[in-house]
Write a protein that holds these residues in place. Structure first.
Motif, PDB file in Angstrom:
ATOM      1  N   GLU A  22       4.703  -4.458   7.940  1.00 48.43           N
ATOM      2  CA  GLU A  22       5.352  -4.063   6.815  1.00 48.43           C
ATOM      3  C   GLU A  22       4.890  -2.551   6.606  1.00 48.43           C
ATOM      4  O   GLU A  22       4.018  -1.822   7.414  1.00 48.43           O
ATOM      5  CB  GLU A  22       4.775  -4.595   5.490  1.00 48.43           C
ATOM      6  CG  GLU A  22       5.377  -5.778   5.329  1.00 48.43           C
ATOM      7  CD  GLU A  22       4.877  -6.395   4.052  1.00 48.43           C
ATOM      8  OE1 GLU A  22       5.276  -6.016   2.972  1.00 48.43           O
ATOM      9  OE2 GLU A  22       4.129  -7.487   3.794  1.00 48.43           O
ATOM     10  N   ASN A  23       5.525  -1.711   5.811  1.00 50.37           N
ATOM     11  CA  ASN A  23       5.115  -0.289   5.610  1.00 50.37           C
ATOM     12  C   ASN A  23       3.512   0.006   5.454  1.00 50.37           C
ATOM     13  O   ASN A  23       2.912  -0.854   4.489  1.00 50.37           O
ATOM     14  CB  ASN A  23       5.790   0.203   4.231  1.00 50.37           C
ATOM     15  CG  ASN A  23       7.325   0.487   4.552  1.00 50.37           C
ATOM     16  OD1 ASN A  23       7.708   1.380   5.403  1.00 50.37           O
ATOM     17  ND2 ASN A  23       8.140  -0.203   3.665  1.00 50.37           N
ATOM     18  N   LEU A  81       4.222   6.739   3.292  1.00 46.73           N
ATOM     19  CA  LEU A  81       4.623   5.326   3.815  1.00 46.73           C
ATOM     20  C   LEU A  81       5.411   5.171   4.922  1.00 46.73           C
ATOM     21  O   LEU A  81       6.205   5.802   5.334  1.00 46.73           O
ATOM     22  CB  LEU A  81       5.664   4.790   2.563  1.00 46.73           C
ATOM     23  CG  LEU A  81       5.974   3.143   2.488  1.00 46.73           C
ATOM     24  CD1 LEU A  81       4.597   2.365   2.087  1.00 46.73           C
ATOM     25  CD2 LEU A  81       6.846   3.117   1.200  1.00 46.73           C
ATOM     26  N   PRO A 124       0.162   4.906  -9.218  1.00 49.81           N
ATOM     27  CA  PRO A 124      -1.245   4.533  -8.611  1.00 49.81           C
ATOM     28  C   PRO A 124      -2.240   5.226  -9.369  1.00 49.81           C
ATOM     29  O   PRO A 124      -1.960   6.333  -9.879  1.00 49.81           O
ATOM     30  CB  PRO A 124      -1.146   4.703  -7.149  1.00 49.81           C
ATOM     31  CG  PRO A 124       0.056   5.853  -7.208  1.00 49.81           C
ATOM     32  CD  PRO A 124       0.914   5.316  -8.220  1.00 49.81           C
ATOM     33  N   GLU A 154      -0.315   8.603  -3.464  1.00 52.63           N
ATOM     34  CA  GLU A 154      -0.488   7.645  -1.958  1.00 52.63           C
ATOM     35  C   GLU A 154      -0.154   8.412  -0.854  1.00 52.63           C
ATOM     36  O   GLU A 154       0.963   9.368  -0.809  1.00 52.63           O
ATOM     37  CB  GLU A 154       0.496   6.563  -2.412  1.00 52.63           C
ATOM     38  CG  GLU A 154       0.165   5.369  -3.297  1.00 52.63           C
ATOM     39  CD  GLU A 154      -0.874   4.780  -2.786  1.00 52.63           C
ATOM     40  OE1 GLU A 154      -0.629   3.948  -1.725  1.00 52.63           O
ATOM     41  OE2 GLU A 154      -2.065   4.727  -3.119  1.00 52.63           O
ATOM     42  N   ASP A 197      -3.573   0.521   5.630  1.00 50.05           N
ATOM     43  CA  ASP A 197      -3.314  -0.640   4.952  1.00 50.05           C
ATOM     44  C   ASP A 197      -1.660  -0.425   4.256  1.00 50.05           C
ATOM     45  O   ASP A 197      -1.132   0.577   4.242  1.00 50.05           O
ATOM     46  CB  ASP A 197      -4.406  -0.559   3.656  1.00 50.05           C
ATOM     47  CG  ASP A 197      -4.748  -2.001   3.433  1.00 50.05           C
ATOM     48  OD1 ASP A 197      -3.757  -2.713   3.520  1.00 50.05           O
ATOM     49  OD2 ASP A 197      -5.994  -2.227   2.682  1.00 50.05           O
ATOM     50  N   LEU A 198      -1.760  -1.428   3.458  1.00 54.71           N
ATOM     51  CA  LEU A 198      -0.449  -1.443   2.842  1.00 54.71           C
ATOM     52  C   LEU A 198      -0.592  -0.542   1.682  1.00 54.71           C
ATOM     53  O   LEU A 198      -1.623  -0.189   1.173  1.00 54.71           O
ATOM     54  CB  LEU A 198       0.095  -2.956   2.201  1.00 54.71           C
ATOM     55  CG  LEU A 198       0.303  -3.977   3.222  1.00 54.71           C
ATOM     56  CD1 LEU A 198       0.412  -5.365   2.645  1.00 54.71           C
ATOM     57  CD2 LEU A 198       1.591  -3.892   3.854  1.00 54.71           C
ATOM     58  N   PRO A 199       0.550  -0.076   0.874  1.00 53.74           N
ATOM     59  CA  PRO A 199       0.301   0.736  -0.273  1.00 53.74           C
ATOM     60  C   PRO A 199      -0.206   0.219  -1.464  1.00 53.74           C
ATOM     61  O   PRO A 199      -0.137  -0.965  -1.659  1.00 53.74           O
ATOM     62  CB  PRO A 199       2.023   1.494  -0.340  1.00 53.74           C
ATOM     63  CG  PRO A 199       2.809   0.423   0.176  1.00 53.74           C
ATOM     64  CD  PRO A 199       1.921  -0.139   1.437  1.00 53.74           C
ATOM     65  N   ASN A 200      -0.650   0.781  -2.351  1.00 51.80           N
ATOM     66  CA  ASN A 200      -1.066   0.314  -3.598  1.00 51.80           C
ATOM     67  C   ASN A 200      -0.004  -0.079  -4.343  1.00 51.80           C
ATOM     68  O   ASN A 200       1.077   0.404  -4.554  1.00 51.80           O
ATOM     69  CB  ASN A 200      -1.882   1.573  -4.309  1.00 51.80           C
ATOM     70  CG  ASN A 200      -2.764   0.683  -5.536  1.00 51.80           C
ATOM     71  OD1 ASN A 200      -2.228  -0.050  -6.183  1.00 51.80           O
ATOM     72  ND2 ASN A 200      -3.607   1.727  -5.876  1.00 51.80           N
ATOM     73  N   GLU A 201      -0.152  -1.516  -5.006  1.00 54.43           N
ATOM     74  CA  GLU A 201       1.118  -2.014  -5.538  1.00 54.43           C
ATOM     75  C   GLU A 201       1.035  -1.736  -7.248  1.00 54.43           C
ATOM     76  O   GLU A 201       2.106  -1.849  -7.764  1.00 54.43           O
ATOM     77  CB  GLU A 201       0.838  -3.503  -5.411  1.00 54.43           C
ATOM     78  CG  GLU A 201       1.115  -4.282  -4.247  1.00 54.43           C
ATOM     79  CD  GLU A 201       0.736  -5.656  -4.200  1.00 54.43           C
ATOM     80  OE1 GLU A 201       0.804  -6.174  -5.090  1.00 54.43           O
ATOM     81  OE2 GLU A 201       1.055  -6.170  -3.018  1.00 54.43           O
ATOM     82  N   GLU A 202      -0.167  -0.719  -7.356  1.00 50.08           N
ATOM     83  CA  GLU A 202      -0.070  -0.433  -8.680  1.00 50.08           C
ATOM     84  C   GLU A 202       0.928   0.635  -9.224  1.00 50.08           C
ATOM     85  O   GLU A 202       0.824   1.530  -8.219  1.00 50.08           O
ATOM     86  CB  GLU A 202      -1.553   0.024  -9.105  1.00 50.08           C
ATOM     87  CG  GLU A 202      -1.756   0.338 -10.745  1.00 50.08           C
ATOM     88  CD  GLU A 202      -3.086   0.835 -11.071  1.00 50.08           C
ATOM     89  OE1 GLU A 202      -3.423   1.243 -12.334  1.00 50.08           O
ATOM     90  OE2 GLU A 202      -4.124   0.630 -10.231  1.00 50.08           O
ATOM     91  N   VAL A 203       1.651   0.755 -10.112  1.00 48.74           N
ATOM     92  CA  VAL A 203       2.675   1.869 -10.398  1.00 48.74           C
ATOM     93  C   VAL A 203       2.244   2.194 -11.923  1.00 48.74           C
ATOM     94  O   VAL A 203       2.330   1.542 -12.906  1.00 48.74           O
ATOM     95  CB  VAL A 203       3.993   1.360 -10.225  1.00 48.74           C
ATOM     96  CG1 VAL A 203       4.830   2.371 -10.507  1.00 48.74           C
ATOM     97  CG2 VAL A 203       4.127   0.849  -8.732  1.00 48.74           C
TER      98      VAL A 203
END
Length: 259
Positions: free
Chosen positions: A47-48, A77, A70, A74, A62-68
């Motif tokens: 994935e991205n 991507l 963040p 970030e 790593d995958l981007p932070n899922e918190e919105v």
């Protein structure tokens, strides 16, 4: 992220700059020393992915932070998707450019968050700007620029050290001063021992006309009578003109000779 990104709130200019340097060192390591490991982790079939640098000088893909939104800005991507569609050096350069942008955004995010005023922001930017960018380090531009700066300083110092010699009678087989200056342009090791000794001897010298201190980026000439040094611009003498002066006598010494 495996405990790499520990909670950290730099609140002063010095702390934010220290955070910046740690993250920068981590990203440069990923794109240079650990390049094979970094390349393998950026699998286009995943994935991205993002490249993170941490104040501890460690990096991670790593995958981007899922918190919105963040906690911090970030990184770019999807850097892995471009990996197999570009030449490796072009891809690394692209990642380096995005990493530079991310580092600045993080540093000035901290500045905004903790209320840095205009002088604080300028101080932070000046400290950051004194370092080569990640792009410059990864592509080799930083090394080239350091070499050019060394050559420039070397040439200007050589002009200063030759200014007195240029004012003395020269033998027929002696090299013109312009050629003497040029002879060190390909020297990657910077100043010679003689030039370093000259700088140390004259670093406290001041111009006999304006009183300003010695600087390697300006042409100087020495009076053969009183042995005082002068900016070429102050006494209206250029390096080219100095080559044809058999004996330079400053205006003060000239007046005394006439009286």
């Amino acid at each position: 992220m495996d405990g790499l990104d520990l909670p950290y709130d730099p609140r002063t200019v010095e702390e934010v700059f220290r955070d910046f340097k740690g993250r920068r060192a981590a990203l440069i390591k990923a794109l240079t020393i650990d390049i094979e490991e970094f390349y393998q982790q950026c699998d286009p079939d995943k994935e991205n992915l993002c490249l993170y640098g941490f104040p501890s000088e460690q990096w991670a893909v790593d995958l981007p932070n899922e918190e919105v939104p963040p906690d911090l800005p970030e990184p770019a991507l999807g850097i892995n998707f471009a990996r197999d569609g570009m030449q490796e050096k072009d891809w690394l350069s692209l990642v380096a450019v995005h990493s530079d942008a991310w580092l600045l955004s993080v540093a000035f995010y901290f500045g905004a968050r903790f209320g840095f005023d205009k002088s604080d922001r300028k101080q932070l930017f000046d400290m950051i700007n004194d370092l080569p960018t990640i792009f410059e380090d990864v592509t080799g531009l930083a090394k080239t620029q350091r070499k050019r700066k060394s050559v420039s300083n070397n040439s200007s110092t050589k002009a200063k050290s030759n200014s007195k010699r240029g004012s003395e009678p020269r033998k027929k087989d002696s090299k013109p001063m312009a050629m003497q200056t040029q002879s060190n342009e390909d020297d990657e090791d910077g100043l010679s021992a003689d030039e370093e000794d000259f700088e140390e001897e004259h670093e406290d010298s001041s111009c006999g006309a304006c009183g300003e201190s010695y600087s390697t980026d300006e042409f100087w000439i020495c009076c053969d009578i009183c042995e005082k040094w002068f900016h070429g611009k102050c006494v209206k003498i250029t390096p080219a003109k100095a080559k044809h002066i058999k004996q330079y006598k400053c205006s003060g010494c000239s007046k005394r000779a006439c009286s």
